[in-house]
Motif scaffolding. Sequence first.
Motif, mmCIF file in Angstrom:
data_model
loop_
_atom_site.group_PDB
_atom_site.id
_atom_site.type_symbol
_atom_site.label_atom_id
_atom_site.label_comp_id
_atom_site.label_asym_id
_atom_site.label_seq_id
_atom_site.Cartn_x
_atom_site.Cartn_y
_atom_site.Cartn_z
ATOM 1 N N VAL A 72 0.764 -1.346 0.095
ATOM 2 C CA VAL A 72 -0.054 -0.005 0.065
ATOM 3 C C VAL A 72 0.812 1.272 0.009
ATOM 4 C CG1 VAL A 72 -1.469 1.443 1.359
ATOM 5 C CG2 VAL A 72 -1.922 -1.148 1.148
ATOM 6 N N ILE A 73 2.020 1.308 0.900
ATOM 7 C CA ILE A 73 2.775 2.497 0.920
ATOM 8 C C ILE A 73 3.321 2.590 -0.299
ATOM 9 C CG2 ILE A 73 4.829 3.269 2.037
ATOM 10 C CD1 ILE A 73 3.680 2.280 4.572
ATOM 11 N N GLY A 74 3.752 1.255 -1.122
ATOM 12 C CA GLY A 74 4.743 1.607 -2.017
ATOM 13 C C GLY A 74 3.587 2.037 -3.311
ATOM 14 N N GLY A 75 2.419 1.780 -3.286
ATOM 15 C CA GLY A 75 1.804 2.159 -4.175
ATOM 16 C C GLY A 75 1.474 3.816 -4.140
ATOM 17 N N ILE A 76 1.397 4.105 -3.010
ATOM 18 C CA ILE A 76 0.974 5.618 -2.534
ATOM 19 C C ILE A 76 2.227 6.360 -3.057
ATOM 20 C CG2 ILE A 76 0.914 7.336 -0.973
ATOM 21 C CD1 ILE A 76 -0.731 5.289 0.639
ATOM 22 N N LEU A 77 3.634 5.951 -2.859
ATOM 23 C CA LEU A 77 4.725 6.699 -2.945
ATOM 24 C C LEU A 77 5.018 6.563 -4.358
ATOM 25 C CD1 LEU A 77 7.231 5.191 -0.019
ATOM 26 C CD2 LEU A 77 6.031 7.542 -0.339
ATOM 27 N N PHE A 78 4.612 5.655 -5.195
ATOM 28 C CA PHE A 78 5.059 5.324 -6.701
ATOM 29 C C PHE A 78 4.207 6.654 -7.205
ATOM 30 C CE2 PHE A 78 3.485 3.756 -10.811
ATOM 31 C CZ PHE A 78 4.697 3.523 -11.496
ATOM 32 N N LEU A 79 2.785 6.641 -6.979
ATOM 33 C CA LEU A 79 2.020 7.648 -7.604
ATOM 34 C C LEU A 79 2.400 9.060 -7.154
ATOM 35 C CD1 LEU A 79 0.127 6.825 -9.746
ATOM 36 C CD2 LEU A 79 -1.735 7.323 -8.147
ATOM 37 N N ASN A 80 2.996 9.270 -6.071
ATOM 38 C CA ASN A 80 3.374 10.374 -5.580
ATOM 39 C C ASN A 80 4.525 10.931 -6.214
ATOM 40 O OD1 ASN A 80 3.193 12.717 -3.380
ATOM 41 N ND2 ASN A 80 5.408 11.964 -2.902
ATOM 42 N N LEU A 81 5.556 9.933 -6.420
ATOM 43 C CA LEU A 81 6.729 10.198 -7.110
ATOM 44 C C LEU A 81 6.529 10.534 -8.766
ATOM 45 C CD1 LEU A 81 9.941 9.972 -7.387
ATOM 46 C CD2 LEU A 81 9.746 7.660 -7.933
ATOM 47 N N LEU A 82 5.512 9.823 -9.515
ATOM 48 C CA LEU A 82 5.129 10.303 -10.781
ATOM 49 C C LEU A 82 4.502 11.566 -10.826
ATOM 50 C CD1 LEU A 82 3.519 6.979 -12.176
ATOM 51 C CD2 LEU A 82 5.800 7.844 -12.660
ATOM 52 N N ASP A 83 3.848 12.069 -9.696
ATOM 53 C CA ASP A 83 3.225 13.027 -9.804
ATOM 54 C C ASP A 83 4.368 14.249 -9.681
ATOM 55 O OD1 ASP A 83 1.064 14.797 -9.850
ATOM 56 O OD2 ASP A 83 -0.120 13.742 -7.922
ATOM 57 N N GLY A 84 5.249 14.303 -8.920
ATOM 58 C CA GLY A 84 6.369 15.027 -8.592
ATOM 59 C C GLY A 84 7.257 15.201 -9.829
ATOM 60 N N LEU A 85 7.570 14.079 -10.720
ATOM 61 C CA LEU A 85 8.317 13.957 -11.556
ATOM 62 C C LEU A 85 8.007 14.317 -12.938
ATOM 63 C CD1 LEU A 85 10.760 10.898 -10.670
ATOM 64 C CD2 LEU A 85 11.223 13.518 -10.181
ATOM 65 N N THR A 86 6.649 14.138 -13.078
ATOM 66 C CA THR A 86 6.169 14.431 -14.427
ATOM 67 C C THR A 86 6.157 15.976 -15.033
ATOM 68 O OG1 THR A 86 4.438 12.990 -14.173
ATOM 69 C CG2 THR A 86 3.989 14.197 -16.056
ATOM 70 N N PRO A 87 6.977 16.029 -16.258
ATOM 71 C CA PRO A 87 6.881 17.498 -16.695
ATOM 72 C C PRO A 87 5.587 17.716 -17.429
ATOM 73 C CG PRO A 87 7.954 15.760 -18.220
ATOM 74 C CD PRO A 87 7.549 15.116 -17.206
ATOM 75 N N HIS A 88 5.795 19.168 -17.721
ATOM 76 C CA HIS A 88 4.337 19.770 -18.297
ATOM 77 C C HIS A 88 3.915 19.115 -19.634
ATOM 78 C CE1 HIS A 88 4.793 23.171 -14.959
ATOM 79 N NE2 HIS A 88 4.680 22.102 -14.330
ATOM 80 N N LEU A 89 4.856 19.136 -20.313
ATOM 81 C CA LEU A 89 4.630 18.613 -21.752
ATOM 82 C C LEU A 89 3.646 19.383 -22.518
ATOM 83 C CD1 LEU A 89 4.496 14.755 -20.844
ATOM 84 C CD2 LEU A 89 6.229 15.808 -21.788
#
Length: 251
Positions: A72-89
């Motif tokens: 559960v924690i891994g899923g939350i952190l994974f999506l949070n990481l993607l949220d922070g690293l995604t460029p505006h594109l």
Amino acid sequence: MVQVWISAAGLAVSTLIGSLIGFAVKELPHKWNDSVLGFCAGIMLAASTVGLIVPAAESVGARGWWIVLIGVIGGILFLNLLDGLTPHLHKITGLDSEVHRNNSSINHILLFVMAIALHKLPEGIAAGVGFNAAESNDAWAVTLGIALQNIPEGMVIIAPLLLAGVSKMRTLIISLSIAMLEVIGVWIGYGIGAISEVLLPVMLSFAGGAMLYVVSDEMIPETHSHGYEKQATFSLVIGYVALVFFEMAFA
């Protein structure tokens, strides 16, 4: 295998249906939009707990609680990481770069669309991984929850993009591309879950955590930002109970 194909196709079609409704309706009043999204948030909340995290916990027993917690924690952190690293594109809109730099509204719209796109892959994984279990009822409950949520999501990304000046064809392509992320996710989830039964509880709880993140970080704040919190809350409860009874009916 047939069930996986049906699940993947159903998720893609539901997003397409939402997009077509979005082209027809153009804009849904916040009161109704927040109520519909609240209902979908309740369905997603039930799907993540009853359809994913609980089956994961049942498969490992009391002594394996830490496996579920890590997932559960891994899923939350994974999506949070993607949220922070995604460029505006910004190039995906086909608009001039100067327009983006001088219009914060377009940037906000793009970030909203990217936020929806971000969780499509984990959602697909959530639907696909459950089909490796002995009983696929929970997987169908998760698929239904995500499919119902895809319709209003498909609707709400259309109008903002059109109002920002994005062409209808490019808007449709963006919508279909987002839908394909979910289809890919279904097969990734099914493939990973089929590798080993040991990985199945981790993947179930991981997908459940990712869905919890989406509900808490994106859907609920969105439904509570226009002054219709009560309607959104009641709709969430109705959605949650509806999926619980659906899961019980097919158990």
